[in-house]
Design an enzyme around this catalytic site. Structure first.
Site, PDB file in Angstrom:
ATOM      1  CD  GLU A 224      -4.337  -5.980   2.799  1.00 20.93           C
ATOM      2  OE1 GLU A 224      -5.099  -5.212   3.454  1.00 20.93           O
ATOM      3  OE2 GLU A 224      -3.268  -5.992   2.606  1.00 20.93           O
TER       4      GLU A 224
ATOM      5  CD  GLU B 118      -3.173  -0.892   2.272  1.00 20.52           C
ATOM      6  OE1 GLU B 118      -2.888  -0.211   3.144  1.00 20.52           O
ATOM      7  OE2 GLU B 118      -4.447  -1.333   1.991  1.00 20.52           O
TER       8      GLU B 118
HETATM    9  C1  GAL Z   1      -4.624  -2.537   5.119  1.00 27.01           C
HETATM   10  C2  GAL Z   1      -3.224  -2.977   5.085  1.00 27.01           C
HETATM   11  C3  GAL Z   1      -3.143  -4.123   5.956  1.00 27.01           C
HETATM   12  C4  GAL Z   1      -3.979  -4.072   7.177  1.00 27.01           C
HETATM   13  C5  GAL Z   1      -5.491  -3.633   6.682  1.00 27.01           C
HETATM   14  C6  GAL Z   1      -6.452  -3.437   7.777  1.00 27.01           C
HETATM   15  O1  GAL Z   1      -4.691  -0.798   4.855  1.00 27.01           O
HETATM   16  O2  GAL Z   1      -2.470  -3.375   3.915  1.00 27.01           O
HETATM   17  O3  GAL Z   1      -1.858  -4.302   6.347  1.00 27.01           O
HETATM   18  O4  GAL Z   1      -3.420  -2.917   8.007  1.00 27.01           O
HETATM   19  O5  GAL Z   1      -5.532  -2.366   6.128  1.00 27.01           O
HETATM   20  O6  GAL Z   1      -7.824  -3.091   7.499  1.00 27.01           O
END
Ligand code: GAL
Length: 668
Positions: free
Chosen positions: A320, A149
């Site tokens: 994710e 990110e």
């Molecule tokens: C994203 C990140 C992850 C985790 C997640 C939590 O922004 O890539 O590592 O922190 O959020 O929602």
């Protein structure tokens, strides 16, 4: 589990370094039982990979990879450069980024590095090489993620001395002579002329606002630094792991760098989808946020799927996926039962090849203790895993209906998105809160409410074949973009401020719309911004607010709607339409519906909660509302219903094979 060939895959983010080694094999087995095929690992594991300077310890990671591979999982390996360890920071304290107020951004969380620091770039290369050399040829490592990110926690911009020096070099490369720079920036204004490239300062801590041209070039430079940092890793991975997909996980509502530029070095774009957390940050008013509390904004996810499919040149993953409540928004509600399933199907409907849930098991320590996983901290199954498992079964059921060429099939409508144009109005909004992203999103929502499926493309992309093209926020129009618009054969709708600045952030010599004035025979002679609540009504019953332009028509154009004093607001010339103000929601839908119909497209009004997306032969219908919805108007009698039906419950999904599209999908 025996499975049919599907091009939709499920995965999960896993942190073997957080758990005792003796649970890894069992975790891997259960992942497969849930129906997952991919697992992403190691993006924050630097302190375990290299606990002390130069002492690389891959033993544990080798064993973790074997445990996962042994269960048949495909691995997405990451470079750990988002979390440089403490010993590295202690060796090079000036690798920390500097915030706009001059404060150092310290160690103790993540992303604490400066993209311009030469020493850190070397170490990032070194650790990337070590990981790529070790795992690049492993049969189960099918893909790579660089870093994690870029842009998260506003970390691409740094006001460090390293950034200043690199910026001076970047300017020399761009302008050649300092006179050229002074002319481009208009530095004679307020005696800001520079005598040497190295005299340039960064545009923070100035007495009043800095020169917008200075800031715009600084934003371009910052974006190029991200490209450079990412490319350094990509080059190494390609050398040691040829043939594997390389991606980066982008974010929602982040415009800090030009994602098209970064992704030009990648094979596929991925993004991290957190519908409920983002509703809190990006949602409309309180009533809206409460209504969609457990579902997320009905267009936010879709917009980013389409954006990143465009950024990835046609290929997109969700790296994710929110699996339950998150930890980082102001309030963190639980999704409706079934919502994780809905989000997953929706991603596939927009062309995702992979949806990977964040994370396998909720962490009992660290910053994200409140963040749900597919499983609870004690290992017991949480709602997310149950719903993922349901999706896995359903993907089997629709596998036969997914025609091979679905992924490349174009939508009838294209939307042009340009990052530098978004920066330009962040730098000089001229109206508090004027956001190019918000305007773009408003057009996207209006099109979706009219039942459209949309491709998002960069300026300069080939627009031929699209029935309708919209460019909601295109401040700067380069040569390639101007040519692409000229060659387009569909209807084109431009939002306000189109072509209103040159690349240098100067006003075009013959006034806006500058390079678009052949397509749009008009001149914008004055602009005004309006206080909240002030509306300029149009004589067709519409209205604009926030921003209003005084336009003179200079050629062959029709005024479709004017303000009550006669000022043109909706101007149409041949195939091109211009809106001389920020449209209100209802009027924007009126204008777009008119243009869609003119282009021969069918309109289906979806209402507030239901959304539809056509993808190859499949039509996916989802219900974001907290009540039941009737989707019968979106399903034709001859369509074959594969999943769900027209009575959509809360979080309901219906997937049908369209009779009307069956022939088309196979031959296109
Ligand atoms: C994203 C990140 C992850 C985790 C997640 C939590 O922004 O890539 O590592 O922190 O959020 O929602």
């Amino acid at each position: 589990m025996s499975s049919k060939a599907t091009r939709s895959h499920l995965g999960v983010c896993y942190y073997p370094e957080h758990w005792p080694e003796d649970v890894w094999a069992g975790d891997a087995r259960r992942m497969v039982e849930v129906g997952l095929t991919h697992v992403r690992i190691a993006e924050f594991a630097w302190s375990r990979i290299e606990p002390r300077p130069g002492e690389i310890e891959f033993g544990w990671l080798d064993r973790a990879v074997e445990a996962l591979a042994g269960a048949g999982l495909k691995i997405i390996m990451c470079t750990p450069t988002a979390t440089p360890p403490k010993w590295l920071v202690d060796r090079m304290p000036d690798m920390l980024a500097v915030a706009a107020d001059g404060a150092e951004r310290r160690f103790g969380s993540r992303r604490h590095y400066d993209f311009s620091h030469a020493g850190y770039l070397e170490d990032a290369r070194r650790i990337t090489r070590a990981v790529a050399e070790r795992f690049g040829q492993h049969a189960s490592v099918v893909a790579w993620q660089t870093d994690n990110e870029y842009g998260c926690h506003e970390t691409t911009v740094s006001y460090s001395e390293a950034a200043r020096q690199a910026f001076a070099i970047w300017l020399r490369d761009k302008y050649g002579t300092v006179d050229a720079l002074n002319a481009a920036w208009g530095n004679v204004f307020w005696s800001m002329e520079l005598h040497d490239f190295d005299a340039v300062a960064l545009p923070n801590l100035t007495v009043t606002e800095p020169n917008p041209a200075h800031v715009l070039d600084f934003r371009r430079f910052t974006s190029d630094q991200v490209v450079r940092f990412n490319r350094a890793q990509v080059d190494i991975i390609r050398e040691f792991s040829p043939g594997r997909d390389i991606t980066h996980n982008f974010m929602g509502a982040v415009t800090d760098f030009d994602h098209f530029d970064v992704a030009a070095d990648l094979d596929v774009a991925s993004w991290d989808s957190y519908p409920l957390g983002m509703l809190e940050r990006f949602g409309r008013d309180e009533a809206w946020r409460n209504w969609y509390l457990r579902a997320g904004d009905p267009d936010f996810q879709a917009f980013h799927h389409d954006l990143y499919r465009g950024v990835g040149g046609g290929r997109m993953w969700v790296m994710e996926q929110q699996p339950g409540p998150v930890n980082w928004a102001a309030w963190n509600p639980a999704p409706h039962p079934g919502m994780v399933r809905l989000w997953t199907h929706e991603a596939f409907a927009h062309g995702a090849e992979l949806v990977s849930y964040f994370r396998w098991r909720q962490a009992p320590f660290g910053q994200e203790q409140f963040h749900a996983g597919l499983n609870r901290p004690d290992g017991s199954t949480d709602v997310g895993a149950e719903e993922a498992s349901v999706v896995a079964g359903e993907l089997q059921a629709i596998a036969d209906a997914q025609t091979v060429d679905d992924a490349t099939q174009r939508s009838p409508v294209a939307m042009v998105v340009d990052y530098p144009s978004i920066w330009a109005t962040e730098i000089q909004p001229q109206a508090r809160g004027y956001s190019g992203l918000a305007l773009t999103f408003q057009f996207y929502r209006a099109l979706r409410r009219l039942g459209q499926s949309i491709d998002i493309v960069p300026p300069g992309a080939d627009l031929t074949g699209y029935a309708v093209v919209v460019a909601p926020h295109l401040i700067m129009v380069g040569e390639a973009a101007a040519q692409a618009f000229a060659a387009a054969d569909g209807q084109i709708v431009f939002g306000p401020r189109a072509g209103s600045r040159l690349e240098t952030h100067q006003v075009p010599p013959k006034l806006p719309p500058g390079p678009l004035s052949k397509l749009l025979p008009l001149r914008v002679v004055r602009v005004e911004s309006l206080r909240p609540g002030v509306r300029v009504a149009t004589d067709d019953g519409g209205a604009v607010h926030h921003w209003f332009e005084h336009v003179e028509v200079t050629g062959d154009a029709k005024v479709r709607a004017a303000a009550h004093d006669g000022k043109p607001v909706w101007i149409e010339a041949d195939r091109a339409t211009y809106l001389a103000g920020w449209p209100d929601d209802a009027w924007l839908e009126t204008v777009l519906a008119d243009r869609l119909i003119a282009a021969g497209l069918a309109i289906v009004e979806t209402g507030d909660d239901v959304r539809v997306r056509d993808h190859g032969a499949l039509r996916t219908i989802v219900n974001y509302g907290p009540r039941e919805a009737d989707a019968s108007r979106l399903i034709a009698a001859a369509d074959e219903v594969l999943i769900g039906d027209a009575d959509l419950g809360v979080a309901g999904v219906a997937i049908v094979r369209r009779a009307a599209a069956a022939g088309k999908a196979q031959t296109s």
